[in-house]
Design a protein around this motif. Structure first.
Motif, PDB file in Angstrom:
ATOM      1  N   PHE B 194      21.808  16.180  19.705  1.00 19.04           N
ATOM      2  CA  PHE B 194      20.764  15.643  18.857  1.00 19.04           C
ATOM      3  C   PHE B 194      20.980  14.134  18.768  1.00 19.04           C
ATOM      4  O   PHE B 194      21.655  13.642  17.874  1.00 19.04           O
ATOM      5  CB  PHE B 194      20.863  16.302  17.474  1.00 19.04           C
ATOM      6  N   LEU B 195      20.412  13.401  19.719  1.00 22.25           N
ATOM      7  CA  LEU B 195      20.579  11.950  19.752  1.00 22.25           C
ATOM      8  C   LEU B 195      20.043  11.314  18.478  1.00 22.25           C
ATOM      9  O   LEU B 195      19.084  11.833  17.915  1.00 22.25           O
ATOM     10  CB  LEU B 195      19.845  11.361  20.968  1.00 22.25           C
ATOM     11  N   PRO B 196      20.633  10.200  17.996  1.00 16.21           N
ATOM     12  CA  PRO B 196      21.688   9.420  18.659  1.00 16.21           C
ATOM     13  C   PRO B 196      23.111   9.921  18.424  1.00 16.21           C
ATOM     14  O   PRO B 196      24.039   9.192  18.741  1.00 16.21           O
ATOM     15  CB  PRO B 196      21.496   8.027  18.051  1.00 16.21           C
ATOM     16  N   SER B 197      23.293  11.118  17.900  1.00 18.75           N
ATOM     17  CA  SER B 197      24.656  11.653  17.827  1.00 18.75           C
ATOM     18  C   SER B 197      25.139  12.026  19.226  1.00 18.75           C
ATOM     19  O   SER B 197      24.373  12.591  20.008  1.00 18.75           O
ATOM     20  CB  SER B 197      24.690  12.922  16.967  1.00 18.75           C
ATOM     21  N   PHE B 198      26.400  11.761  19.501  1.00 16.71           N
ATOM     22  CA  PHE B 198      27.056  12.286  20.695  1.00 16.71           C
ATOM     23  C   PHE B 198      26.397  11.840  21.994  1.00 16.71           C
ATOM     24  O   PHE B 198      26.043  12.653  22.861  1.00 16.71           O
ATOM     25  CB  PHE B 198      27.141  13.820  20.616  1.00 16.71           C
ATOM     26  N   VAL B 212      30.166  19.482  13.008  1.00 17.57           N
ATOM     27  CA  VAL B 212      28.781  19.534  12.512  1.00 17.57           C
ATOM     28  C   VAL B 212      28.336  20.981  12.333  1.00 17.57           C
ATOM     29  O   VAL B 212      28.908  21.898  12.913  1.00 17.57           O
ATOM     30  CB  VAL B 212      27.808  18.809  13.468  1.00 17.57           C
ATOM     31  N   ILE B 215      23.707  22.008  15.994  1.00 18.61           N
ATOM     32  CA  ILE B 215      23.729  21.247  17.248  1.00 18.61           C
ATOM     33  C   ILE B 215      22.309  21.164  17.772  1.00 18.61           C
ATOM     34  O   ILE B 215      21.442  21.946  17.376  1.00 18.61           O
ATOM     35  CB  ILE B 215      24.649  21.875  18.310  1.00 18.61           C
ATOM     36  N   ASP B 227      21.067   7.339  27.506  1.00 17.89           N
ATOM     37  CA  ASP B 227      20.697   8.177  26.354  1.00 17.89           C
ATOM     38  C   ASP B 227      20.026   7.380  25.233  1.00 17.89           C
ATOM     39  O   ASP B 227      20.105   7.764  24.059  1.00 17.89           O
ATOM     40  CB  ASP B 227      21.930   8.916  25.796  1.00 17.89           C
TER      41      ASP B 227
END
Lengths: 283, 283, 283, 283
Positions: B194-198, B212, B215, B227
């Motif tokens: 789930f951008l901008p995570s990871f 978390v 996801i 990304d």
């Protein structure tokens, strides 16, 4: 920002959008939001425009005057509302506080754009909470053997307050048909199931017996037939075998609150059009 | 039903809708779907019309001709597409089959309205699956020490096939900047977080380390920065402490498939407009 | 129904469950809920039992006494809590009322099983709402140039009230490290983004700039590193290009409320075990 | 990792967990997953253990032998299954490919831990897809005027293949009562609505007529009464007035696939216990 909301429904044909947008452009109307829907099944067309009030050279009545000929030409059901004229809402509740407290807080914090003229309840329990918010509270007990006097009083209060809209925030009583008809499309109920599942009484109990894996809530306009009116909004929450009926009631409350407040918001912002016992919601 | 899709973006001002809908009404155009968006922040206006082709007296080029003056007047970025001209799509995959199999099945069952000109992969694993669907498969291995020849070949294939769009269905390689630029707004990637995570590599591993509770996956247009391109669609799924990295990978696959197929569908139906590295999606 | 909650965490090995359940069976303990988790990665084992108090021949201290040898044998981190001893909670808020009002209503209606000893705020705005609920309100203004006196006063109040737990219901100030350490695993915050996306200030603004399609909220234990503590609960809501920052704030409020109240509930019912900066939540 | 799964259901009383975990500890059994549920309403207790096969000094039959006395003592319904003995599954389909393709891909990519002995269909359409996966395809046409011979043949095939489980992947025919009884708790159906809403034929059409705002799918065990068997899994997707029946069908397919594959996975991993026409799902 003050806006006028022009909402129409009519049999679909070529040229509607052009005619309406031409009219608005003629008067230099600044459209902040426009939504259209052509329903293939019924052959009807639905449209909602939100127009900056300060961009037009007239007020809402002026807009109604210049729009009326187009409405006649296309056989439109239509309305113009003015965001500056906040809708008058009567809330009805019983003993359960969750939906009422939620609506009152949204009102209090400025999120719900309306005027709550009063809360009517068949019990005294919620008086203090309502009055803390500065809203009149009317206790109208309902005698199970003779309900007519109570509903006469409810009708009198609603009319006296010039209510535009009645919200049944878990009122738990069935309104008389006469009141439903008089306020058709303006009485909003929250039913504590994912309709059409579990119509009627004790839906969480019914859900537990059937062993469903999600429970829900439904916000709908009230019609004469119980729990069968046009649906405005629905949502669900996941449950499991670990949740007993009390858990379903607790989990369901959060869904009820959310669904009712979203449905009411759509209604207050003139985003809902009813046709064929269904709704178009320009959310 | 064959339609023309007119998609525009331009600085907002009064009269755009009137001008456009007038033009369409002049030629008796039957609008089956209309969507508008005024972005307050940027001051831009976005509009998409879907018009029945058989209601107009000309083809897509004819529509382009009569529309061009309006586009000039308002400084529009615009395009007209013809639903009868299916977009040519090149799919790129690596070894993981879930996204590719999902897209191929949707294509095969008529749900994805496009032409898949070929699948390009850096591995042979998925050849048989692709060929069963009657689609050419190109194996273009990528030498980690010298990637240029592989990407030259990919570029050659994409150009030879006149691709309108490249879909990275878990391709796991970073496309060269030249190809991204050449196909700006037409290279669609699915990132498994789930951008901008990871951002970057091993997002499910990163998610497990951070602990978390949901996801996700993100479908976005590819730009030079990894990304960081405009997001078309995202979704999430709930996880718990019981799910290890392998479970996250498995659960994530379903989200990736759904998100990529929805994003691609929006793109194929000309529902996405990019502005300021963000998307307007008229879903 | 009064219960004892036995929560343990220890390195995994054969025989733990047998030992614990034997002990409980020896004393005729009626287990109403049992949850286990073996974490393959860390090699740790987690367990939570809920036992009817009236089925045991002793009180919580008695249970602690008979359990201590087992805990020593297996090197357990453990606790026994008594549902009859409601946790003492200090709520901290600033000007935004939505999370506080939500928690106060849940407390008032009996849904949150705790004692709210007071609300501490750096502003006067919410005093009346808090006091209507019969809860003491402490106004402790924070001088941006010299925050120490304020946090000394906060610390004093928290200690004076023997708080078990501090809930930051959109408090908008960073607690001093000393207080975080002293109440490690007992300070609960709600962050208005789907962490680890959008750490720090103005997450809704950041979300609007990035153009994400879902926004979220995260309930986590506070640690010294900002927004990096163990996550208890998260959720998201779908947004679109039509939603500006004000809409994100409004939509986000509902997610924040839900996520904070669920997270707090898990904490109050001793359903959360922290290990390696992550949580096991026996929900 | 090979495991034995011990699943029990019995009237609740003190000491069950101790007895079972003692037995497992006696033989040094390494429990990788343990789940319990006490149902207050029915007074029944449900438990599932997953135990590493290599930690025990015997095979599944050995475990059955040592466990039988406990089962008798507590009046348990119980089973021990061995993860190394993959369940034999017969898939039944008609013309719609989405559920079948989804299950075949999950099987092919190693996600579904079972043996698919064959696909039976009343139409030839899906033969090639099935055979590409290396699975036998049986075409058993059903004569609407005389269905018995077809179902005799289906029964013969199912028995010949020693099927443990029958999955109706949108088979669109009602199985005869005799087959349902013979495979009680082992025939899994996907119904394309959120039951108990829209029982029977054309649920998406019914949903469109009622104007619901969410549609769903339900995975359940088949019983004699149509669409009334124990529910294993459900999910929903949001729809709007813009979605016509064809859109509902398309959107619903994705929910059907997800719900069926999750439900089947739970069944294959012995995570489902049926009691009182409801399921406990240890997911």
């Amino acid at each position: 920002m003050r806006t006028f909301r022009l909402v129409i429904a009519c049999p679909d044909r070529v040229g509607i959008v052009a005619k309406v947008s031409n009219l608005l452009a003629t008067y230099n109307g600044w459209i902040t939001e426009a939504s259209h829907h052509s329903d293939n099944l019924s052959g009807w067309f639905f449209m909602r425009h939100e127009i900056r009030a300060d961009s037009l050279p007239f007020d809402a009545d002026g807009l109604r005057t210049v729009f009326a000929p187009i409405a006649r030409e296309f056989g439109m059901e239509w309305r113009v509302s003015d965001s500056a004229e906040r809708k008058k809402v009567v809330l009805m509740a019983s003993r359960e506080s969750h939906c009422l407290a939620d609506l009152l807080h949204r009102f209090h914090s400025g999120e719900l754009d309306c005027e709550i003229t009063s809360v009517i309840s068949n019990h005294e329990d919620l008086r203090s909470m309502v009055e803390w918010h500065g809203i009149p509270f009317h206790h109208v007990p309902v005698d199970p053997q003779n309900k007519a006097p109570a509903f006469d009083e409810v009708t009198r209060l609603v009319q006296e307050q010039n209510a535009d809209c009645i919200v049944l925030a878990r009122y738990m009583q069935i309104l008389p048909a006469s009141l439903c008809e008089q306020y058709a499309g303006r009485v909003i109920n929250i039913h504590h199931s994912f309709l059409p599942s579990f119509v009627g009484a004790r839906p969480y109990h019914q859900a537990a017996v059937r062993g469903v894996k999600l429970i829900g809530a439904t916000c709908h306009y009230v019609t004469e037939e119980l729990d069968a009116g046009p649906i405005i909004e629905q949502d669900v929450v996941r449950i499991s075998h670990r949740d007993n009926v009390e858990d379903l009631v607790r989990l369901g409350k959060d869904v009820e609150k959310m669904v009712l407040s979203r449905g009411l918001r759509y209604h207050l912002e003139d985003r809902v059009v009813v046709h064929d016992n269904k709704t178009v919601v320009f959310s």
